[in-house]
Structure formats: structure tokens, C-alpha cells
Design a protein around this motif. Structure first.
Motif, short mmCIF file in Angstrom:
data_model
loop_
_atom_site.label_atom_id
_atom_site.label_comp_id
_atom_site.label_asym_id
_atom_site.label_seq_id
_atom_site.Cartn_x
_atom_site.Cartn_y
_atom_site.Cartn_z
N MET A 113 17.42 -37.37 34.92
CA MET A 113 18.28 -36.40 35.57
C MET A 113 19.69 -36.54 34.97
O MET A 113 20.38 -37.52 35.24
N ILE A 114 20.08 -35.56 34.17
CA ILE A 114 21.37 -35.60 33.47
C ILE A 114 22.52 -35.34 34.44
O ILE A 114 22.44 -34.47 35.30
N GLU A 115 23.58 -36.13 34.30
CA GLU A 115 24.84 -35.90 35.01
C GLU A 115 25.84 -35.49 33.94
O GLU A 115 26.35 -36.32 33.19
N ARG A 116 26.10 -34.20 33.84
CA ARG A 116 26.83 -33.67 32.68
C ARG A 116 28.31 -34.02 32.66
O ARG A 116 28.91 -34.07 31.62
N GLY A 117 28.94 -34.24 33.81
CA GLY A 117 30.37 -34.53 33.84
C GLY A 117 31.20 -33.25 33.78
O GLY A 117 30.66 -32.14 33.77
N ASN A 118 32.51 -33.39 33.73
CA ASN A 118 33.42 -32.24 33.78
C ASN A 118 33.63 -31.56 32.44
O ASN A 118 34.02 -30.41 32.39
N ASN A 119 33.42 -32.28 31.34
CA ASN A 119 33.74 -31.70 30.03
C ASN A 119 32.52 -31.14 29.32
O ASN A 119 32.38 -31.25 28.12
N TRP A 120 31.63 -30.48 30.08
CA TRP A 120 30.43 -29.93 29.47
C TRP A 120 30.78 -28.79 28.55
O TRP A 120 31.58 -27.92 28.87
N GLN A 121 30.18 -28.79 27.36
CA GLN A 121 30.29 -27.68 26.43
C GLN A 121 29.09 -27.70 25.50
O GLN A 121 28.61 -28.77 25.15
N ALA A 122 28.64 -26.54 25.13
CA ALA A 122 27.48 -26.47 24.24
C ALA A 122 27.86 -26.99 22.86
O ALA A 122 28.98 -26.83 22.41
N GLY A 123 26.91 -27.63 22.21
CA GLY A 123 27.15 -28.12 20.86
C GLY A 123 26.41 -29.42 20.60
O GLY A 123 26.01 -30.13 21.52
N GLU A 124 26.23 -29.72 19.32
CA GLU A 124 25.49 -30.92 18.93
C GLU A 124 26.21 -32.20 19.26
O GLU A 124 25.58 -33.24 19.46
N LYS A 125 27.53 -32.18 19.30
CA LYS A 125 28.31 -33.42 19.51
C LYS A 125 28.47 -33.77 20.99
O LYS A 125 28.89 -34.85 21.32
N TRP A 126 28.15 -32.84 21.88
CA TRP A 126 28.33 -33.09 23.31
C TRP A 126 27.37 -34.17 23.79
O TRP A 126 26.23 -34.25 23.36
N ARG A 127 27.86 -35.04 24.67
CA ARG A 127 27.04 -36.07 25.31
C ARG A 127 27.30 -36.02 26.81
O ARG A 127 28.43 -35.82 27.27
N ALA A 128 26.24 -36.24 27.58
CA ALA A 128 26.35 -36.25 29.05
C ALA A 128 27.20 -37.42 29.50
O ALA A 128 27.28 -38.45 28.82
N ALA A 129 27.84 -37.27 30.65
CA ALA A 129 28.64 -38.36 31.21
C ALA A 129 27.73 -39.51 31.62
O ALA A 129 28.08 -40.68 31.44
N SER A 130 26.56 -39.20 32.16
CA SER A 130 25.62 -40.23 32.59
C SER A 130 24.25 -39.59 32.86
O SER A 130 24.05 -38.41 32.60
N PHE A 131 23.36 -40.37 33.42
CA PHE A 131 22.06 -39.90 33.84
C PHE A 131 21.51 -40.91 34.84
O PHE A 131 22.02 -42.02 34.96
N HIS A 132 20.49 -40.52 35.57
CA HIS A 132 19.75 -41.47 36.39
C HIS A 132 18.27 -41.13 36.27
O HIS A 132 17.90 -40.06 35.79
N LEU A 133 17.46 -42.08 36.67
CA LEU A 133 16.01 -41.89 36.59
C LEU A 133 15.41 -41.85 37.97
O LEU A 133 15.76 -42.66 38.83
N LEU A 134 14.50 -40.92 38.18
CA LEU A 134 13.70 -40.88 39.40
C LEU A 134 12.34 -41.46 39.05
O LEU A 134 11.58 -40.88 38.28
N MET A 135 12.05 -42.65 39.59
CA MET A 135 10.77 -43.30 39.29
C MET A 135 9.67 -42.76 40.22
O MET A 135 9.94 -42.36 41.34
N ARG A 136 8.45 -42.81 39.73
CA ARG A 136 7.32 -42.31 40.51
C ARG A 136 6.70 -43.40 41.37
O ARG A 136 6.22 -43.14 42.46
N SER A 137 6.69 -44.63 40.85
CA SER A 137 6.09 -45.75 41.58
C SER A 137 6.63 -47.04 40.97
O SER A 137 7.26 -47.01 39.91
N PRO A 138 6.38 -48.20 41.62
CA PRO A 138 6.82 -49.48 41.04
C PRO A 138 6.21 -49.74 39.66
O PRO A 138 6.75 -50.51 38.88
#
Length: 195
Positions: free
Chosen positions: A109-134
Motif C-alpha cells: 500500500m503506497i503512501e505517496r506523500g505531498n510531492n506526488w508527480q508523474a515521472g520516472e524519477k518520482w518515489r513514494a514517501a513510504s509504504f506499508h504491507l497488509l499481511m494475509r496471515s502469520p
């Protein structure tokens, strides 16, 4: 792996579109999906948002917050969270040690942050994972455990070293005194000039 039909209202999500107020019905079964093996840079491009991914990480801590269990993980000096909705057992990760190297899988699950813009150089501010099971956390290596000796043993060893140093110093002082005495007795007699 189940196949479903979904009905809902499309809406703008954090990074990709979502369906709100959705309902679904199962229409078939299939093989369980396999996670894409990715690296951190690929994840932060946003290409794998809402997809099942898998990559290595190190466990920093485990936390229970509300109904969810969270793992604080680190990969290539980047810290992120993976969480598992509470199910029957609240202790799924009780045996997981901090510092363990793991292979973790989950829905990215991408957390894009405030400086989102389309392009190859853009990187998300963060992300988290939703796990299905242990089972989405596989331990690759447990942390090395260095056991320290008991406190009395340490104090005893330091005392023995100190005592040894004092005995050695006393022995050296005695030797120096003996040599000074020998030098006095063996010193040549000086002739004094008479005037």
C-alpha cells in the motif's frame, strides 16, 4: 485464489483508484497467487501498489495496536510497517525475535506523500504491507545471541586482575630496592683531592 465479482462505486484512492461501498460474490476458485519478489526501489516507484509482493527485511519491533498486530521492519536502511488484522490468536508473532532477518510478503500500500508527480524519477514517501496471515513472515536468520557472564563472575575476574597487578607492582618495587642496595655496596670509593 478465489475468483469474485465485485460491485461498487469507483473513487480516488491514496495512489490508485478504489471501489467504495463494494459488495462481492465468489464465482470460482483458483490457485493462491504468488508474491512478486521485488526490491525496495521497485516498491517506491509505485508500480506494485495494491499487489502482493515479497522481499527480505529485518525485524525491529512487534506491536499490538487496537485489533491489528504490527511489525516494524527495515530494508536497506528504510523503515516501514507490516500489519496483520487480529484473528483468533493474538500471539502470532510472539516467537519472532527483534533483529531477525525475514522474508516478508503482503499487499503493498503506497503512501505517496505531498510531492506526488508523474515521472520516472518520482518515489513514494513510504509504504506499508497488509499481511494475509502469520505465514507471510518467514524467518531466514535469527539474531546472534551473545550471552554475558553473570555479574559476580565479572566482579571476581576484575578483582583477580587488580590483585595480580598489585602483587606484580610490589614484586617490582622489591627488586628495585634490592638493586639500589647492591649498587651502594658495590660502588667504587671516590678519592677526594686534598688541598
Amino acid at each position: 485464489g478465489d475468483q469474485v465479482e465485485i460491485l461498487g462505486y469507483p473513487a480516488k484512492g491514496e495512489y490508485t483508484p478504489v471501489l467504495e461501498d463494494a459488495i462481492y460474490r465468489k464465482v470460482g476458485t483458483g490457485a493462491e497467487p504468488k508474491a512478486d519478489v521485488v526490491d525496495l526501489n521497485e516498491l517506491l516507484t509505485g508500480v506494485h501498489d495494491c499487489r502482493l509482493v515479497q522481499f527480505p527485511a529485518r525485524v525491529l519491533d512487534r506491536v499490538q495496536r487496537g485489533l491489528n498486530q504490527f511489525l516494524l521492519l527495515q530494508s536497506s536502511e528504510f523503515t516501514f510497517q507490516a500489519y496483520l488484522p487480529k484473528k483468533a490468536n493474538a500471539e502470532e508473532f510472539a516467537t519472532l525475535e527483534n533483529g531477525s532477518e525475514v522474508m516478508v510478503a503482503g499487499i503493498c500500500m503506497i503512501e505517496r506523500g505531498n510531492n506526488w508527480q508523474a515521472g520516472e524519477k518520482w518515489r513514494a514517501a513510504s509504504f506499508h504491507l497488509l499481511m494475509r496471515s502469520p505465514r507471510d513472515v518467514q524467518v531466514l536468520q535469527t539474531p546472534s545471541t551473545v550471552t554475558l557472564p553473570d555479574e559476580p563472575l565479572i566482579i571476581g575476574a576484575l578483582g583477580a586482575i587488580t590483585l595480580g597487578a598489585l602483587v606484580w607492582a610490589a614484586f617490582l618495587a622489591r627488586k628495585v630496592r634490592q638493586q639500589k642496595r647492591m649498587m651502594k655496596t658495590n660502588s667504587p670509593i671516590r678519592a677526594e683531592s686534598l688541598t
